[in-house]
Design an enzyme around this catalytic site. Sequence first.
Site, short mmCIF file in Angstrom:
data_model
loop_
_atom_site.label_atom_id
_atom_site.label_comp_id
_atom_site.label_asym_id
_atom_site.label_seq_id
_atom_site.Cartn_x
_atom_site.Cartn_y
_atom_site.Cartn_z
N ARG A 185 20.05 38.71 -25.76
CA ARG A 185 19.27 37.97 -25.18
C ARG A 185 18.67 38.17 -24.24
O ARG A 185 20.11 38.55 -23.37
CB ARG A 185 19.11 36.82 -25.94
CG ARG A 185 18.53 36.63 -27.18
CD ARG A 185 18.87 34.84 -27.61
NE ARG A 185 18.36 34.91 -28.63
CZ ARG A 185 18.69 34.12 -29.41
NH1 ARG A 185 18.75 32.40 -29.23
NH2 ARG A 185 17.66 33.78 -31.01
N HIS A 228 15.22 28.05 -41.34
CA HIS A 228 16.28 29.05 -40.03
C HIS A 228 17.45 27.85 -40.71
O HIS A 228 17.51 26.18 -40.14
CB HIS A 228 15.49 28.71 -38.96
CG HIS A 228 14.20 29.45 -38.52
ND1 HIS A 228 14.06 30.84 -38.25
CD2 HIS A 228 12.87 28.70 -38.44
CE1 HIS A 228 12.62 30.97 -38.07
NE2 HIS A 228 12.07 30.35 -38.86
N ASP A 230 23.82 33.19 -39.43
CA ASP A 230 22.33 33.31 -38.58
C ASP A 230 22.18 33.40 -40.59
O ASP A 230 22.68 33.85 -41.73
CB ASP A 230 22.04 33.98 -38.44
CG ASP A 230 20.05 33.20 -37.50
OD1 ASP A 230 19.42 32.45 -38.10
OD2 ASP A 230 19.44 34.54 -37.68
N GLN A 258 25.75 35.28 -34.84
CA GLN A 258 25.73 33.68 -35.38
C GLN A 258 26.12 33.50 -36.65
O GLN A 258 25.69 34.93 -37.31
CB GLN A 258 23.80 33.77 -34.78
CG GLN A 258 23.74 33.32 -33.53
CD GLN A 258 22.03 32.68 -33.65
OE1 GLN A 258 21.56 33.07 -34.74
NE2 GLN A 258 21.91 31.65 -32.53
N HIS A 290 18.39 32.46 -42.99
CA HIS A 290 17.29 32.18 -43.51
C HIS A 290 17.41 32.27 -45.60
O HIS A 290 17.16 33.23 -45.62
CB HIS A 290 16.42 33.24 -43.46
CG HIS A 290 15.87 33.55 -41.91
ND1 HIS A 290 16.62 33.89 -41.21
CD2 HIS A 290 15.54 32.52 -40.58
CE1 HIS A 290 17.17 34.17 -39.90
NE2 HIS A 290 16.18 33.26 -38.96
N LYS A 297 11.56 19.59 -37.43
CA LYS A 297 13.03 20.89 -37.40
C LYS A 297 13.66 19.28 -37.23
O LYS A 297 13.62 18.25 -36.73
CB LYS A 297 13.50 21.04 -36.09
CG LYS A 297 12.96 20.53 -34.65
CD LYS A 297 13.28 22.02 -33.36
CE LYS A 297 12.71 21.31 -32.04
NZ LYS A 297 12.77 22.33 -30.93
N CYS A 347 14.86 36.66 -37.81
CA CYS A 347 14.15 36.09 -39.24
C CYS A 347 13.54 37.31 -38.96
O CYS A 347 12.61 37.64 -40.73
CB CYS A 347 13.36 34.68 -38.63
SG CYS A 347 13.27 34.61 -36.90
#
Length: 814
Positions: A431, A578, A451, A449, A453, A532, A402
Amino acid sequence: HQKHFYSHLSFGLCKARSEPEEEEMEQSKGKGSSKMDLTFVKDRNTLWEEIKKRQEIENKIQEHGIKVTLPDGKQMDATGFKDTPLSVAGKISKSLAKKIVGAKVNDQMWDVWRPLEEDCTLVLFDADSPEGKKIFHHSSAHILGQALEQKYAVKLCTGPPLEGQINHFFYEARMLDPAQSISENDLGDIRKIATDIIKQKQKFERLYVTKDEAIELMKYNPYKLEILKSKVPEGGRCSLYRNGNLIDPCKGPHLPDTSYVTAFDVTLVSSSYWKGDAANDALQRVYGVSFTSEKDLKKHQALVALAEQRDHRKIGTAQELFFFHPLSPGSAFLLPHGTRIFNKLQSFIRNEYKNRGFTEVQSPNMFNSELWKTSGHWEHYKDDMFCFEVDKSQFALKPMNCPGHCLMFQHRTRSYRELPIRFADFGVLHRNEAHGALTGLTRVRRFQQDDAHIFCTPEQIKGEMRNALGFLNDVYGLFGFEFFLALSTRPTNFMGKPEQWDDAEKQLRECLDEFGHKWELNPGDGAFYGPKIDIRLKDALGRMHQCATIQLDFQLPQNFKLSYQTEDGTLQTPVIVHRAVLGSLERMMAVLIEHTGGKWPFWLNPRQVLIVPVDPKHFSYAETVRKTVHEAGYFVEVDSSDKLLTKKIAVGQSTGWGCIVVVGEKEEKLSGVNVRGKTGNKEMGMEEFLKWLEAQEKDKKFDAGGIGEVGEEGEEVAKKYENKKGNEKREKAAAEQKEKQAQLKAQKAAQAQAMKEKGKQQQQEKQQQRAKEAAAAAAAGTAAGAAAGGAAAGPAASEGAKQETSQEEQPKPQ
């Protein structure tokens, strides 16, 4: 002895012990530790009783009339600080009172036996509800903790319930002797102690105490102290619970008493570290399960057996999908077959992106720490990042996409006409997960991911959330996942304007209602930067996983000072959504492996087509077929081994090939193949075969089959599991009997040898005694003989002496 000692501390009322009891306590220190000290039990229970008496008096003074509002709107009269959810339920129905295990009072989880305090709304939960199961398993964890403390006098650490997992709860503990560990052979003893605790019907009690009082109660346990000092603010208060002799800091709620747990089992023990960090103390983690009936326990045991068969690490090894290496812990090596699955999942999402208005981007893998300081991650997430120095500046590998996407949005002026902008990124993330937390593909340090945004206007939130939920529904429905939704709203530490939160939460509620899927409300559980939607998927084995993400973010755009030009020329801050559907692709691979048991649908199967020639003279035609299928875009191999035809087919089936075709003289003449399927064999020409493969590729649905859906498999697995456990039990009993016999034999042999040695020693002693006596007798006889001989020879000797003398005196002849 230990059990007897604890019976004298029933329900924590520590009466004075007699001298024999003190002696018994000392004796109870033997097993489990050479220095077991249980005096802290008396100390903490004494303090508990003092605080309890004081609070009971305070509650009595505060009793007053209140109104209780039920879910149907009906109101009931009750007495504050006296009546409980359980007593209210009893007024409605006695059968209801017997079923409930938990309550929600004014949207706050509540013990059913805890007094109500003010006018309130009341919702009741039985053991089958998600809330009830969590309470049930949480209380069971306390039973397990008490059993561990009773047997080993351990320092208890954490004991949470596990939602949607094979094991329902665990408790971590530090052994008094760090070199000591709990083995599988000890689980039966722990289970027996837990069963005794359940039979005692120990009531759960709750105290709401000051931080100082909590610290005094837990002063013997450094791990509990660390939790209290870090989690409870100065001047704050917290709740503690007691059942039997166990006192534990805990938010609760809990069952009325331990007897509610009808079926209990201790399933597993493993090593862990305090807070999952290998640099901290080593701990023992003991897992357990609990149910309201033995029938459910047996069903669970069958599920465990099926899960063992489907373990993604076992199947991953058997199918040559991936492996791990100690030179790069937490980073998977995807082998060719595993890489094909990974790429297929990625391609599947890419195709969805094209149809749903997403734009794929790529962002750098490492950034200067200034980026993370701007985003706010540096302060809260630095310890979970891989940091290093570059050109005398601090850098880190990115753990999320992000902040980088914010830079991409920021690099030029944006107009409202461009919004929503949907950036999608499959970039590699790192991570720094604790070594003790790494688990196969489900918990790794390097991952990718699906992923994305979404940068949008506040007015576009509802539409984007609706699209995200639709995306989720299509993918999870295809994979055969059941999923559950919950809206998490504004927490106490929220950032941003309250009215902005209110508007966003209103849009999310409307979106969820229109979506038509059942959802729950989690008040105050949102992230500090925005509300969320929590998504949990349920696999074929009934286990819950959190993979997808849908979160609103008001804060990150402000941190980066992002803006877009509105229609009237002013600048406004966008909102970020997200969003991930599969989440970590590595984790999703693990979930799908266990969801399907490694029986892949054709489109995702890393082994799609196996060509089996009847004999070597057909190898050339088999190679021609292989090239044709390969050029059509499928993974295909030829089995050119010297095995028999039936053996080749059997091996192909057991290896998991999606399609097996046989080619021989007939197929070569017709330029076709013979497709071997579950329902029989089918002759096809090459053109027909390629169309058939195309249809298989387009069918994306999964046939997972879990214990609930496949009854025969479940029953078969249950029988195998019971037989396995029975065999293990018999083998263990036989081994124990054999060991006892060996010990008895060794003991008898030792006794016989000891008797033999003793007899031999006695014989030697007798011989030595006889020898001494003989020697003494001989010596005495010699002395007597010498004395008698001397007396008889005396006169003759005198006369001889005289003669010699007279002769010497006479002159010698010349």
